[in-house]
Motif scaffolding. Structure first.
Motif, PDB file in Angstrom:
ATOM      1  N   ASP A  65       0.839  -1.198   0.000  1.00 34.70           N
ATOM      2  CA  ASP A  65       0.000   0.000   0.000  1.00 34.70           C
ATOM      3  C   ASP A  65       0.876   1.251   0.000  1.00 34.70           C
ATOM      4  N   LEU A  66       2.058   1.126   0.630  1.00 34.16           N
ATOM      5  CA  LEU A  66       2.969   2.264   0.735  1.00 34.16           C
ATOM      6  C   LEU A  66       4.406   1.762   0.833  1.00 34.16           C
ATOM      7  N   LEU A  67       5.268   2.318  -0.003  1.00 28.22           N
ATOM      8  CA  LEU A  67       6.706   2.048   0.044  1.00 28.22           C
ATOM      9  C   LEU A  67       7.418   3.360   0.329  1.00 28.22           C
ATOM     10  N   VAL A  68       8.224   3.378   1.378  1.00 26.91           N
ATOM     11  CA  VAL A  68       9.006   4.564   1.740  1.00 26.91           C
ATOM     12  C   VAL A  68      10.478   4.193   1.594  1.00 26.91           C
TER      13      VAL A  68
ATOM     14  N   LEU B 247      14.972  -2.362 -10.777  1.00 28.07           N
ATOM     15  CA  LEU B 247      13.605  -2.890 -10.764  1.00 28.07           C
ATOM     16  C   LEU B 247      13.076  -3.056 -12.179  1.00 28.07           C
ATOM     17  N   PRO B 248      12.278  -4.095 -12.410  1.00 24.29           N
ATOM     18  CA  PRO B 248      11.637  -4.233 -13.723  1.00 24.29           C
ATOM     19  C   PRO B 248      10.709  -3.044 -13.981  1.00 24.29           C
ATOM     20  N   LYS B 249      10.507  -2.730 -15.246  1.00 22.90           N
ATOM     21  CA  LYS B 249       9.658  -1.595 -15.621  1.00 22.90           C
ATOM     22  C   LYS B 249       8.276  -1.719 -14.975  1.00 22.90           C
ATOM     23  N   ASN B 250       7.793  -0.605 -14.429  1.00 24.57           N
ATOM     24  CA  ASN B 250       6.483  -0.503 -13.777  1.00 24.57           C
ATOM     25  C   ASN B 250       6.319  -1.465 -12.600  1.00 24.57           C
ATOM     26  N   HIS B 251       7.406  -1.808 -11.953  1.00 19.24           N
ATOM     27  CA  HIS B 251       7.375  -2.730 -10.815  1.00 19.24           C
ATOM     28  C   HIS B 251       6.499  -2.203  -9.677  1.00 19.24           C
ATOM     29  N   LEU B 252       6.393  -0.892  -9.575  1.00 19.66           N
ATOM     30  CA  LEU B 252       5.628  -0.279  -8.488  1.00 19.66           C
ATOM     31  C   LEU B 252       4.290   0.282  -8.972  1.00 19.66           C
ATOM     32  N   ALA B 253       3.835  -0.151 -10.128  1.00 20.59           N
ATOM     33  CA  ALA B 253       2.650   0.403 -10.791  1.00 20.59           C
ATOM     34  C   ALA B 253       1.479   0.616  -9.837  1.00 20.59           C
TER      35      ALA B 253
ATOM     36  N   ALA C 251       9.661   9.334  -0.432  1.00 22.11           N
ATOM     37  CA  ALA C 251      11.120   9.345  -0.371  1.00 22.11           C
ATOM     38  C   ALA C 251      11.603  10.335   0.680  1.00 22.11           C
ATOM     39  N   PHE C 252      12.705   9.963   1.342  1.00 21.26           N
ATOM     40  CA  PHE C 252      13.318  10.877   2.309  1.00 21.26           C
ATOM     41  C   PHE C 252      14.831  10.733   2.244  1.00 21.26           C
ATOM     42  N   ASP C 253      15.505  11.727   2.789  1.00 19.84           N
ATOM     43  CA  ASP C 253      16.956  11.652   2.924  1.00 19.84           C
ATOM     44  C   ASP C 253      17.376  12.314   4.214  1.00 19.84           C
ATOM     45  N   THR C 254      18.649  12.143   4.535  1.00 26.27           N
ATOM     46  CA  THR C 254      19.263  12.929   5.596  1.00 26.27           C
ATOM     47  C   THR C 254      20.277  13.830   4.907  1.00 26.27           C
TER      48      THR C 254
ATOM     49  N   LYS D  62       9.182   6.830 -11.735  1.00 26.28           N
ATOM     50  CA  LYS D  62       9.556   6.208 -13.011  1.00 26.28           C
ATOM     51  C   LYS D  62       9.167   4.730 -13.033  1.00 26.28           C
ATOM     52  N   GLN D  63       9.167   4.101 -11.870  1.00 24.32           N
ATOM     53  CA  GLN D  63       8.791   2.690 -11.771  1.00 24.32           C
ATOM     54  C   GLN D  63       7.282   2.500 -11.581  1.00 24.32           C
ATOM     55  N   GLY D  64       6.513   3.583 -11.748  1.00 19.95           N
ATOM     56  CA  GLY D  64       5.061   3.493 -11.687  1.00 19.95           C
ATOM     57  C   GLY D  64       4.451   3.887 -10.366  1.00 19.95           C
ATOM     58  N   GLY D  65       5.271   4.256  -9.393  1.00 12.09           N
ATOM     59  CA  GLY D  65       4.751   4.662  -8.091  1.00 12.09           C
ATOM     60  C   GLY D  65       4.055   6.015  -8.153  1.00 12.09           C
TER      61      GLY D  65
END
Length: 156
Positions: free
Chosen positions: A44-47, A68-74, A80-83, A115-118
């Motif tokens: 449902d959610l990928l961070v 990742l394969p194309k549209n893996h996260l369709a 996304a986060f960073d420090t 780009k991966q569909g997310g």
């Protein structure tokens, strides 16, 4: 909610942020080197988070996302986060200019996820360290938990 937090960390600061986000989401945080791309399907959610290294995410995060394969996260919701260093605390004007123009890891991660569909659940977020090796700026763990809670609210 079926969520997962994936991170990489160099000095431990990003790991602390990832753990705070995972706790707020009621899920686990997994180090990128222990992730299998199959774990990313049906979420449902990928961070995804990384320290900013040379204006980019770590090699491990980049390798995972680019592999990742194309549209893996369709259709899946992603964030996304960073420090990163607080821009105003960088003493060198030249370095401050480079960092300001070069950017941070979170934006690069967010672009790769899309780009991966997310579908972005929130704008990319940065959490601050007080020096190259840290520690985290006071209040950042709480801010990370609040950011994650906002991802849940947007789910409903």
């Amino acid at each position: 909610m079926n969520a997962l937090v994936i991170y990489d960390s160099v000095f431990g600061n990003t790991e602390k942020i990832a753990q705070s986000i995972a706790a707020a989401l009621g899920t686990q945080a997994i180090l990128v080197s222990q992730v299998d791309s199959g774990q990313l399907r049906g979420l449902d959610l990928l961070v995804v988070g990384s320290p900013t290294r040379g204006f980019r995410p770590t090699e491990g995060i980049s390798k995972l996302l680019n592999g990742l394969p194309k549209n893996h996260l369709a259709g899946g919701r992603v964030a996304a986060f960073d420090t990163r260093l607080v821009l105003e605390t960088i003493d060198s004007k030249a370095l401050r200019f480079l960092v300001d123009k070069g950017g941070y890891a979170a934006k690069t991660i967010a672009k790769a996820l899309v780009k991966q569909g997310g579908v972005l659940a929130a704008p990319a977020e940065g959490f601050f360290v007080t020096g190259e090796q840290g520690p985290l700026k006071a209040g950042e763990l709480e801010r990370a938990a609040a950011w994650a809670s906002g991802l849940i609210k947007k789910e409903g």
